[in-house]
Design a protein around this motif. Structure first.
Motif, PDB file in Angstrom:
ATOM      1  N   HIS A 236      61.415  60.743  74.095  1.00 33.70           N
ATOM      2  CA  HIS A 236      62.078  59.450  74.078  1.00 33.70           C
ATOM      3  C   HIS A 236      61.105  58.291  73.870  1.00 33.70           C
ATOM      4  N   ASN A 237      59.879  58.421  74.343  1.00 41.20           N
ATOM      5  CA  ASN A 237      58.913  57.348  74.103  1.00 41.20           C
ATOM      6  C   ASN A 237      58.647  57.171  72.614  1.00 41.20           C
ATOM      7  N   MET A 240      61.606  55.526  70.949  1.00 38.89           N
ATOM      8  CA  MET A 240      61.567  54.079  71.173  1.00 38.89           C
ATOM      9  C   MET A 240      60.518  53.428  70.275  1.00 38.89           C
ATOM     10  N   GLN A 241      59.403  54.101  70.092  1.00 37.01           N
ATOM     11  CA  GLN A 241      58.343  53.581  69.209  1.00 37.01           C
ATOM     12  C   GLN A 241      58.861  53.361  67.795  1.00 37.01           C
ATOM     13  N   LEU A 248      57.003  50.663  70.772  1.00 39.79           N
ATOM     14  CA  LEU A 248      57.643  50.802  72.076  1.00 39.79           C
ATOM     15  C   LEU A 248      57.643  49.471  72.829  1.00 39.79           C
ATOM     16  N   LYS A 249      56.507  48.782  72.780  1.00 40.20           N
ATOM     17  CA  LYS A 249      56.406  47.486  73.475  1.00 40.20           C
ATOM     18  C   LYS A 249      57.438  46.513  72.920  1.00 40.20           C
ATOM     19  N   MET A 252      60.961  47.467  74.120  1.00 38.85           N
ATOM     20  CA  MET A 252      61.215  47.091  75.502  1.00 38.85           C
ATOM     21  C   MET A 252      61.441  45.590  75.632  1.00 38.85           C
TER      22      MET A 252
END
Length: 321
Positions: A236-237, A240-241, A248-249, A252
């Protein structure tokens, strides 16, 4: 000891998990001694291994000739001493009961080589508890697979304060050498990594079905044909990336507090409603199995065979076969 020195291994306990480990070890060219408590258990283990190899042949992962060669590398015994005395790596697959695992470990330590690595397949017990009475806890690790181990690459390695870090790294290198994807827990944690992630998703699935939001069948479809397909490629990371130009940052930051309302409405209960959910969801699962296409099947054995076929195809894409 170096990973290239591990040429003979022992699999202690020949149930579903143990026989699957044995299949993998032999498939990867290792000499394997498979131990179980009596001849009846040994015969059951042989049946499991034969079934595993037959599926690998049927679905094009190995040839019939290779399956025969794999079986020649497996030796069955009801003597735990014979199983472990020349093994450099010992995979314990006993029942999930602490006193029993401690007893098995004591028998292993009495007969194993002084530098042999012991790994427990325990899915919930902490390695510090398993090795509480051990003579050599420094060479003991947790090596928790995902079922079936000969197909699913994940193995979670855990350790305690008494474990020698060189042995942790050796266990990781060994698992990686036989095609596993090994992850290390930096501290002991009940349930390890994957089971906790799985339980978190399943708790919310139960919540949705019990609230009447959806059927168990539709909850499964939503997971399989939504996140599940992506999760078979990346975690999942990384998903998200890839979901935002800022990585990812950036994702978020974009999400901000948007998920707070969902979190406030999601399940947070601390006791599994096993009986209630089993009674509620079984009919929906039965209907799901009834409605599967014939190529998937309609019984547990048929559907498990289809699962293995699909796993092999996914693993081929990941270059694991």
């Amino acid at each position: 000891m170096k990973v290239e020195d591990i040429k003979q291994v022992a699999s202690i306990g020949g149930g579903v998990i143990g026989s699957s480990w044995t299949t993998l070890f032999a498939f990867r060219g290792l000499k394997v001694y498979q131990y179980d408590i009596n001849d009846a258990c040994i015969e059951k283990c042989k049946e499991n291994v034969d079934r595993n190899l037959s599926s690998l042949v049927e679905f094009g992962a190995i040839t019939f000739e290779q399956a025969a060669q794999i079986k020649e590398r497996i030796f069955y015994t009801t003597s735990i001493e014979q199983a472990v005395k020349d093994a450099a790596f010992i995979q314990e697959n006993g029942p999930e009961r602490l006193p029993l695992k401690q007893s098995i470990l004591a028998q292993i330590e009495a007969a194993a080589a002084p530098d042999a690595i012991y790994a427990s397949s325990s899915s919930g017990l902490l390695i510090s508890d398993v090795t509480a009475n051990a003579l050599h806890p420094e060479r003991c690790v947790g090596g928790h697979p995902y079922n079936p181990p000969h197909l699913i690459p994940l193995v979670e390695i855990s350790y305690c304060e008494a474990t020698d870090q060189e042995n942790v790294q050796l266990a990781k290198a060994f698992y990686q050498s036989i095609g596993k994807e090994a992850v290390i827990l930096n501290k002991e944690c009940p349930g390890f990594i994957a089971n906790r992630l799985q339980l978190a998703v399943y708790r919310e699935m139960i919540e949705l079905v019990m609230r009447g939001v959806c059927s168990a069948e539709d909850a499964d479809k939503a997971l399989t044909f939504g996140p599940g397909i992506r999760w078979a490629i990346f975690g999942h990371n990384m998903i998200m990336q890839l979901g935002n130009p800022g990585g990812l940052k950036g994702m978020m930051e974009m999400l901000g507090d948007g998920g707070d309302a969902w979190l406030a409405d999601m399940a947070d209960w601390k006791h599994m409603p096993n009986k209630e959910y089993g009674e509620l969801a079984q009919d929906s699962v039965n209907e799901m199995m009834k409605n599967f296409p014939d190529e998937i099947g309609h019984t547990n054995p048929e559907i498990a065979k289809y699962r293995d076929q699909m796993l092999i195809e996914i693993l081929k894409l990941h270059h694991k076969f």
